[in-house]
Design an enzyme around this catalytic site. Sequence first.
Site, short mmCIF file in Angstrom:
data_model
loop_
_atom_site.label_atom_id
_atom_site.label_comp_id
_atom_site.label_asym_id
_atom_site.label_seq_id
_atom_site.Cartn_x
_atom_site.Cartn_y
_atom_site.Cartn_z
N LYS A 1 29.19 -19.22 74.23
CA LYS A 1 28.94 -19.90 72.96
C LYS A 1 27.64 -19.38 72.38
O LYS A 1 26.74 -18.99 73.12
CB LYS A 1 28.83 -21.42 73.15
CG LYS A 1 29.08 -22.21 71.90
CD LYS A 1 30.57 -22.36 71.61
CE LYS A 1 30.84 -23.10 70.34
NZ LYS A 1 32.25 -23.49 70.24
P1 NAD Z 1 32.58 -27.36 59.84
O1 NAD Z 1 31.18 -26.94 59.64
O2 NAD Z 1 33.66 -26.64 59.12
O3 NAD Z 1 32.77 -28.90 59.53
C1 NAD Z 1 31.95 -29.92 60.03
C2 NAD Z 1 32.06 -31.08 59.08
O4 NAD Z 1 31.37 -32.20 59.62
C3 NAD Z 1 31.45 -30.78 57.71
O5 NAD Z 1 32.32 -31.21 56.69
C4 NAD Z 1 30.15 -31.59 57.73
O6 NAD Z 1 29.74 -32.01 56.44
C5 NAD Z 1 30.55 -32.77 58.61
N1 NAD Z 1 29.41 -33.43 59.22
C6 NAD Z 1 28.25 -32.89 59.66
N2 NAD Z 1 27.44 -33.83 60.14
C7 NAD Z 1 28.09 -35.00 60.01
C8 NAD Z 1 27.77 -36.34 60.32
N3 NAD Z 1 26.59 -36.67 60.88
N4 NAD Z 1 28.68 -37.29 60.07
C9 NAD Z 1 29.85 -36.99 59.50
N5 NAD Z 1 30.22 -35.73 59.17
C10 NAD Z 1 29.34 -34.76 59.43
O7 NAD Z 1 32.80 -27.29 61.42
P2 NAD Z 1 34.17 -27.17 62.22
O8 NAD Z 1 34.43 -25.73 62.47
O9 NAD Z 1 35.22 -28.00 61.57
O10 NAD Z 1 33.75 -27.80 63.63
C11 NAD Z 1 33.72 -29.20 63.85
C12 NAD Z 1 33.79 -29.48 65.33
O11 NAD Z 1 34.96 -28.86 65.88
C13 NAD Z 1 32.62 -28.93 66.15
O12 NAD Z 1 32.36 -29.79 67.23
C14 NAD Z 1 33.16 -27.62 66.68
O13 NAD Z 1 32.50 -27.20 67.86
C15 NAD Z 1 34.59 -28.01 66.95
N6 NAD Z 1 35.52 -26.87 67.02
C16 NAD Z 1 35.70 -26.03 65.97
C17 NAD Z 1 36.60 -24.98 66.07
C18 NAD Z 1 36.90 -24.05 64.93
O14 NAD Z 1 37.86 -23.28 65.03
N7 NAD Z 1 36.19 -24.09 63.82
C19 NAD Z 1 37.32 -24.79 67.27
C20 NAD Z 1 37.12 -25.67 68.33
C21 NAD Z 1 36.23 -26.72 68.19
#
Ligand code: NAD
Length: 476
Positions: free
Chosen positions: A107
């Site tokens: 990561k």
């Molecule tokens: P992203 O940046 O696209 O979205 C995150 C969202 O959460 C944003 O809309 C942001 O405004 C919101 N956010 C941030 N802080 C917040 C808070 N305190 N309260 C409420 N909302 C809040 O990120 P993502 O890629 O969707 O990732 C989200 C989660 O999923 C993370 O934990 C990441 O590790 C996990 N994840 C992502 C992927 C991927 O393919 N992108 C894969 C596996 C796991």
Amino acid sequence: MSVANEPSFRESVDMMFNRAVALMDLPPGLEEKIRVCNATYTVRFGVRLRGKIHTFTGYRSVHSEHMEPVKGGIRFAKAVNQDEVEALAALMTYKCALVEAPFGGSKGGLCIDPREYDEHELEQITRRFAYELAKRDLIHPSQNVPAPDMGTGEREMAWIADQYARMNTTDINAKACVTGKPINAGGIQGRTEATGRGVQYALQEFFRDERDMAAAGLTGNLEGKRVIVQGLGNVGYHAAKFLSEEDGSIVTGIIERDGALFNPAGLDVEAVRNWIVKHGGITGFPDATHTADGAKVLEEDCDILVPAALEGVINLSNADRIKAPLIIEAANGPVTAGADEILRNKGCVIIPDMYANAGGVTVSYFEWVKNLSHIRFGRMQRRQEESRHQLVVDQLESLSEAMGKTWAPAPDFKDKYLRGAGELELVRSGLDDTMRAAYQTMREVWHGRDDVTDLRTAAYIVAIDKVATSYRAKGL
Ligand code: NAD
């Protein structure tokens, strides 16, 4: 997010690991070898922006190299730190093992709020970070393959791929150095939606089984189920969209940085997303109640809670007030080890992160294979498949004609049946298959052993066993 008396994210992951490993019979010392993070590289680099040099701090952590390359996203967020990337790298190891993606866990993260920079500045910063990592083989098609995570997406992955290609001009597999790229830069159909799509497939599989539903006190299927989603980013948006548009679930709550929206009759996910894109937040969105303290809405009555933003949001301070009977961890680590125990004791079923959000790495695996094979999935078979299907349709038509009858299939039958699978259909099919198969391996342990009472422990047992087998095969 950290709460007093609560372990750090990495300690929380280790506690969950220890809980599972205590129920396993591993050779002496192997448990420790699997648990620890192999290496974490910290880099500080300068970029000249707005007339002065800005120094940035980034990390790339490699948890386990029992399989290579290692794989894991790159996160852009202010709160990124070593503990966090190590926890996330460990989860990647277990996740890849669980869904049988042939990678070790890694990561990366950069301490930066991407909203503070314009596109050109972000490109300079991303390229410089990529340069620092690629120089040390921490971005490399056969060594270490990043992907998007919080704060990054297709755009950043395209910059990283290009940066690597510039530094390795004769590497024919250069595109496989990173996944989650846009289609025109070597990406694959269905990667952007993959993690949210995987969350949907995971829930569909859960709702196929009466016994599993009963464990959460639920019945029926996803239709009409009330869903609250935290974080309408890549993962949360796609999960909420597919659940509401395709499965008939009702998204009653959406929690974002600037509060939460609530409407018991259901929110229009697409409209909320468009509002966020236009206004930078959910505030002011019509047809819903706005709560300034968004986290409070995690405690609202609902059937399924989907934390899809950040880690540690369900912790010792609010776990006992969570009402959802089913939580699916779309984000990594949203439930702390302490909260996990409280929720388990209350009878809440948690579909754990290492499984729930594995759709992303699964489709990243397909993208990596596509890049290495230099051919789009379906390109060879599609038309051949269509002509074979045409033969069947022709035969049915002439058979009914010979019988003096008119064959009247359902209106869209021919359309659906005759169309050969393209890349998107194949990716979705591979993802669905992976999510179903991985769920069943967890489920077997969950229901098959008296000493395992939850899906998370079952998931860890399956994953650790696979990593251990792989180490043993290497003679360790
Ligand atoms: P992203 O940046 O696209 O979205 C995150 C969202 O959460 C944003 O809309 C942001 O405004 C919101 N956010 C941030 N802080 C917040 C808070 N305190 N309260 C409420 N909302 C809040 O990120 P993502 O890629 O969707 O990732 C989200 C989660 O999923 C993370 O934990 C990441 O590790 C996990 N994840 C992502 C992927 C991927 O393919 N992108 C894969 C596996 C796991």
